[in-house]
Motif scaffolding. Structure first.
Motif, mmCIF file in Angstrom:
data_model
loop_
_atom_site.group_PDB
_atom_site.id
_atom_site.type_symbol
_atom_site.label_atom_id
_atom_site.label_comp_id
_atom_site.label_asym_id
_atom_site.label_seq_id
_atom_site.Cartn_x
_atom_site.Cartn_y
_atom_site.Cartn_z
ATOM 1 N N LEU A 63 0.812 -1.219 0.000
ATOM 2 C CA LEU A 63 0.000 0.000 0.000
ATOM 3 C C LEU A 63 0.845 1.269 0.000
ATOM 4 O O LEU A 63 0.327 2.352 -0.254
ATOM 5 C CB LEU A 63 -0.939 -0.002 1.204
ATOM 6 N N ARG A 64 2.140 1.142 0.300
ATOM 7 C CA ARG A 64 3.022 2.320 0.274
ATOM 8 C C ARG A 64 3.102 2.907 -1.129
ATOM 9 O O ARG A 64 3.482 4.066 -1.301
ATOM 10 C CB ARG A 64 4.407 1.932 0.769
ATOM 11 N N THR A 65 2.763 2.094 -2.130
ATOM 12 C CA THR A 65 2.754 2.607 -3.498
ATOM 13 C C THR A 65 1.658 3.640 -3.700
ATOM 14 O O THR A 65 1.785 4.544 -4.543
ATOM 15 C CB THR A 65 2.548 1.438 -4.489
ATOM 16 N N PHE A 66 0.591 3.547 -2.902
ATOM 17 C CA PHE A 66 -0.587 4.391 -3.106
ATOM 18 C C PHE A 66 -0.725 5.504 -2.077
ATOM 19 O O PHE A 66 -1.425 6.485 -2.325
ATOM 20 C CB PHE A 66 -1.858 3.530 -3.069
ATOM 21 N N ILE A 67 -0.117 5.381 -0.904
ATOM 22 C CA ILE A 67 -0.315 6.363 0.148
ATOM 23 C C ILE A 67 0.938 6.460 1.004
ATOM 24 O O ILE A 67 1.673 5.468 1.168
ATOM 25 C CB ILE A 67 -1.537 5.984 1.030
ATOM 26 N N VAL A 68 1.203 7.640 1.525
ATOM 27 C CA VAL A 68 2.342 7.839 2.426
ATOM 28 C C VAL A 68 1.922 7.400 3.827
ATOM 29 O O VAL A 68 1.015 7.992 4.410
ATOM 30 C CB VAL A 68 2.782 9.309 2.432
ATOM 31 N N PRO A 69 2.525 6.354 4.398
ATOM 32 C CA PRO A 69 2.125 5.888 5.738
ATOM 33 C C PRO A 69 2.533 6.884 6.813
ATOM 34 O O PRO A 69 3.661 7.388 6.818
ATOM 35 C CB PRO A 69 2.880 4.567 5.883
ATOM 36 N N ARG A 70 1.591 7.158 7.714
ATOM 37 C CA ARG A 70 1.849 8.084 8.813
ATOM 38 C C ARG A 70 1.375 7.461 10.119
ATOM 39 O O ARG A 70 0.781 6.376 10.142
ATOM 40 C CB ARG A 70 1.144 9.421 8.565
ATOM 41 N N THR A 71 1.628 8.155 11.211
ATOM 42 C CA THR A 71 1.282 7.621 12.524
ATOM 43 C C THR A 71 -0.212 7.346 12.639
ATOM 44 O O THR A 71 -0.631 6.409 13.306
ATOM 45 C CB THR A 71 1.723 8.596 13.622
ATOM 46 N N GLY A 72 -1.022 8.135 11.983
ATOM 47 C CA GLY A 72 -2.468 7.947 12.078
ATOM 48 C C GLY A 72 -3.063 7.087 10.987
ATOM 49 O O GLY A 72 -4.282 7.101 10.789
ATOM 50 N N THR A 73 -2.262 6.320 10.257
ATOM 51 C CA THR A 73 -2.766 5.486 9.164
ATOM 52 C C THR A 73 -3.256 4.145 9.699
ATOM 53 O O THR A 73 -2.560 3.481 10.464
ATOM 54 C CB THR A 73 -1.675 5.257 8.112
ATOM 55 N N GLN A 74 -4.449 3.739 9.269
ATOM 56 C CA GLN A 74 -5.013 2.448 9.630
ATOM 57 C C GLN A 74 -5.412 1.706 8.361
ATOM 58 O O GLN A 74 -5.892 2.305 7.398
ATOM 59 C CB GLN A 74 -6.236 2.603 10.533
ATOM 60 N N VAL A 75 -5.238 0.387 8.395
ATOM 61 C CA VAL A 75 -5.574 -0.460 7.262
ATOM 62 C C VAL A 75 -6.803 -1.285 7.611
ATOM 63 O O VAL A 75 -6.870 -1.900 8.683
ATOM 64 C CB VAL A 75 -4.403 -1.388 6.885
ATOM 65 N N GLY A 76 -7.795 -1.271 6.730
ATOM 66 C CA GLY A 76 -9.017 -2.031 6.942
ATOM 67 C C GLY A 76 -9.339 -2.900 5.739
ATOM 68 O O GLY A 76 -8.938 -2.603 4.606
#
Length: 569
Positions: free
Chosen positions: A268-281
Motif C-alpha cells: 500500500l506504500r505505493t498508493f499512500i504515504v504511511p503516517r502515525t495515524g494510518t489504519q488499514v481495513g
C-alpha cells in the motif's frame, strides 16, 4: 433578532437562478445529439397548490396556529428535452426555493462513450466509490467487453470555522470541514452478467482550504482504496459475485511518516504515504445464488473490519461478520409461495472490544391464493441477540434478548358486476423477551393487534361503505393498556367522478390496567371537486375528542378545517 443575510441580497439569488437555467439550457445540447431536432426548445409543466388551514381548540392545550396557509409549486422547465424540476414553498413560517441550478449535472451518451459533468454520483463497487456525490467530471468507456471508467471531483466543499453570514443570521453555523477532492479509476472486462473489475480510489483533504479551524479536533485526512468487483453467471441458473476492498485511511496528514503501520500490507506504500495515524481495513462480501422458475436460493457472506473506511462511500456498518441464507419456493402452479431467510451476525471481528454481540435473524413468509376469492398471508420472524466476552460480563449489563413477530392476514373477495364484497382480517403479535432479570422490567413488551374490515363497493355508482372493528392490547411490566374500537368510512362520487366526497369516523374505548380510562373519537368530512382537468378544489372538516381519566393533560377537544386549490399545467 437580525434578518438573515440571505434575505438582504435578493438579486444575487435571482442571478443564481437565471445563470443556472442558462447553464442547463446550454448543457441540453450535449445530452442527446441525435434527437435534438425532435425536442421542443422550451416547455413548462407542473403543479401549483394553495391551502388554508384553520384550527380551534375547544378544550385542552392549544397545539397549532389558529390560521395557517401554504403555497407550494413544482414547475418543471424543459429545454430541448432536458428536465429542470424546481420546488417552491411559501407559508406563514418559512420560505424555500430549490432547483437544479444548485446541483446541476449531466451524463450525455454517444454509442459506448458516456461523459459525466457537474454534480454526479457514480458507483464502481460497494467498498470503493459507492454513490458518493461529487462535483467534477468522469467518463465511462465500454467498447466491446472492455469496462473502463474514471472520475475526478470535489467530495466536500470547504466550510470556514467562523462564517460571518451565519453570525449575522443568528443561526448555529455548520461544523467546519476541509475541502476534499479525489479520483477513481476502474479497469475491467466482461458483460453485464459476467465481469471482473479492478478499482483504485484516492481522496485527500486540502490543508489550506480552512485558514482558522476553530475546532482543534478537525484534521485533514487522506484515503486510498484498492478494490475488486466481479460476477459470474454459469450453468444458466447460477450466479456468483464478490466484492473486496482494502483501505488505508490516514487521520491527520500533518503527522510524521511511519512505515511500520503498513507492515501487514507493505504494497500500500505505493498508493499512500504511511503516517502515525494510518489504519488499514479490509472488507469483503461474496454470494452464490440459484434461480429457476420454482426455486430461488442465495447464500451471502460479508465481513468488514473495524478500521475499514472509504471516502467514496457515505457509511459502513463495520467490525462485523454476516452470513445469510435466503430461499424462495413456488408451489402448486403459483398458488402457494414460500420464502424465508436466516442470518447470523457477529460484531467484534477485529477483537478490539472486551465483549462480542451475536444476532440470529430468521423469518418465514407464506402466501396462499388458491383462487380469486380467497388469499392469506402468514409471516413469522425471530430476532435473537446475545453477548459473550473473554472475561466475565456483569450480569446486570449482559445483553440477551429474543424478539418474535407473527402476522396472519386472510382475505375474501367476491367480485360481482354491480356489487363487490371484501372481508379481510389482520392479526399481529409482537413479543420482546429480555432474559436479563434487571433490565426486563423496562424492555419486556407484548403487543396484540387485530382488525376486521368489510367493504361494500358499487363501482359504477362510485359508492363504497367500509365498517371495521379493531382491538389493541399492550402488555408492559407495570403498565398494561387496551383499546377497542370501531371505524366506518363512506365515500360517494358524483358527476362522473368530478366530485368525490367521504365521511369517516372512529371510536376507541381505552382501558388502563383493566379499568375504563376514557375514549377517543375522531370524525372527518371531506370533498374534492375537479371541474376541469387542470383545476381542483378541496374542503375538509375534522374533529378530535380525547378523554383520559388518569392523565388530565391528555384531555382535549379540537376542530380542524382546510380549504385548498390545485392547478396542474
Amino acid at each position: 433578532m437580525m434578518r438573515p443575510v440571505r434575505q438582504l441580497y435578493p438579486m444575487s439569488r435571482i442571478g443564481c437562478v437565471l445563470f443556472g437555467l442558462l447553464l442547463s439550457a446550454v448543457a441540453g445540447y450535449a445530452q442527446d445529439l441525435g434527437s435534438l431536432g425532435k425536442q421542443k426548445p422550451f416547455a413548462i409543466s407542473g403543479a401549483l397548490n394553495v391551502t388554508v388551514d384553520g384550527y380551534n381548540n375547544v378544550q385542552g392545550r392549544e397545539r397549532l396556529d389558529p390560521l395557517a396557509w401554504t403555497i407550494s409549486g413544482s414547475p418543471t422547465l424543459s429545454i430541448y428535452g432536458i428536465s429542470l424540476p424546481i420546488y417552491v414553498l411559501i407559508n406563514n413560517q418559512s420560505r424555500s426555493l430549490t432547483g437544479p441550478y444548485q446541483q446541476f449535472g449531466m451524463s450525455p451518451t454517444y454509442k459506448w462513450i458516456r461523459v459525466h459533468a457537474g454534480y454526479r454520483n457514480l458507483s464502481f463497487s460497494p467498498y470503493t466509490l459507492a454513490g458518493r456525490l461529487f462535483l467534477g467530471g468522469g467518463i465511462e468507456l465500454t467498447p466491446g467487453k472492455l469496462r473502463l471508467a474514471a472520475m475526478y471531483g470535489q467530495f466536500e466543499k470547504a466550510q470556514p470555522a467562523d462564517s460571518l453570514r451565519f453570525v449575522l443570521a443568528d443561526v448555529p453555523p455548520p461544523a467546519p470541514r476541509f475541502q476534499r477532492t479525489g479520483y477513481a479509476v476502474k479497469v475491467g472486462y466482461g458483460t453485464a452478467n459476467s465481469f471482473i473489475d479492478l478499482i483504485y480510489f484516492r481522496a485527500k483533504d486540502n490543508v489550506g482550504s480552512i485558514r482558522f479551524p476553530a475546532n482543534t479536533r478537525i484534521a485533514p485526512d487522506e484515503n486510498a482504496v484498492v478494490g475488486l468487483s466481479s460476477q459470474l453467471t454459469f450453468l444458466k441458473h447460477f450466479t456468483w459475485s464478490a466484492n473486496l476492498g482494502i483501505s488505508a485511511y490516514t487521520r491527520d496528514i500533518r503527522r510524521s511518516e511511519n512505515t511500520d503501520v503498513l507492515d501487514q500490507a507493505p504494497w500500500l506504500r505505493t498508493f499512500i504515504v504511511p503516517r502515525t495515524g494510518t489504519q488499514v481495513g479490509y472488507a469483503g462480501e461474496s454470494s452464490l445464488s440459484y434461480s429457476s422458475t420454482l426455486l430461488t436460493m442465495q447464500l451471502q457472506v460479508r465481513q468488514i473490519s473495524a478500521e475499514y473506511q472509504s471516502m467514496g462511500a457515505y457509511f459502513f456498518n463495520n467490525d462485523l461478520r454476516e452470513i445469510t441464507v435466503s430461499p424462495s419456493l413456488v408451489l402448486l402452479d403459483g398458488k402457494v409461495q414460500v420464502s424465508g431467510s436466516y442470518g447470523y451476525q457477529q460484531d467484534n471481528v477485529s477483537n478490539l472490544r472486551p465483549t462480542t454481540t451475536t444476532r440470529q435473524i430468521g423469518s418465514a413468509n407464506v402466501t396462499v391464493q388458491p383462487n380469486q376469492v380467497f388469499s392469506m398471508l402468514m409471516s413469522y420472524s425471530n430476532y435473537g441477540t446475545s453477548q459473550r466476552g473473554t472475561e466475565r460480563i456483569i450480569d446486570t449489563l449482559k445483553i440477551q434478548q429474543v424478539n418474535q413477530s407473527v402476522i396472519i392476514a386472510p382475505r375474501l373477495f367476491f367480485n360481482g358486476e354491480a356489487v363487490q364484497h371484501t372481508l379481510s382480517a389482520f392479526v399481529s403479535y409482537q413479543n420482546a423477551n429480555d432474559v436479563n432479570t434487571v433490565s426486563q422490567v423496562r424492555t419486556d413488551f407484548n403487543n396484540i393487534l387485530a382488525n376486521l374490515n368489510y367493504a361494500y363497493t358499487r363501482p359504477k355508482e362510485r359508492l363504497s361503505l367500509t365498517p371495521g372493528l379493531s382491538a389493541i392490547r399492550n402488555f408492559v411490566p407495570g403498565y398494561n393498556t387496551q383499546s377497542f374500537g370501531a371505524t366506518v368510512i363512506a365515500s360517494k362520487g358524483f358527476d362522473k367522478g368530478k366530485l368525490n366526497t367521504s365521511l369517516s369516523g372512529n371510536y376507541y374505548q381505552n382501558f388502563y390496567e383493566g379499568a375504563a380510562n376514557g375514549y377517543t373519537l375522531r370524525t372527518r368530512l371531506s370533498g374534492r371537486y375537479r371541474p376541469a382537468g387542470t383545476h381542483e378544489f378541496s374542503l375538509s372538516v375534522a374533529s378530535t375528542i380525547n378523554q383520559d381519566k388518569v392523565v388530565q393533560s391528555r384531555n382535549f377537544t379540537e376542530l380542524f378545517g382546510q380549504v385548498g386549490y390545485g392547478l396542474s399545467f
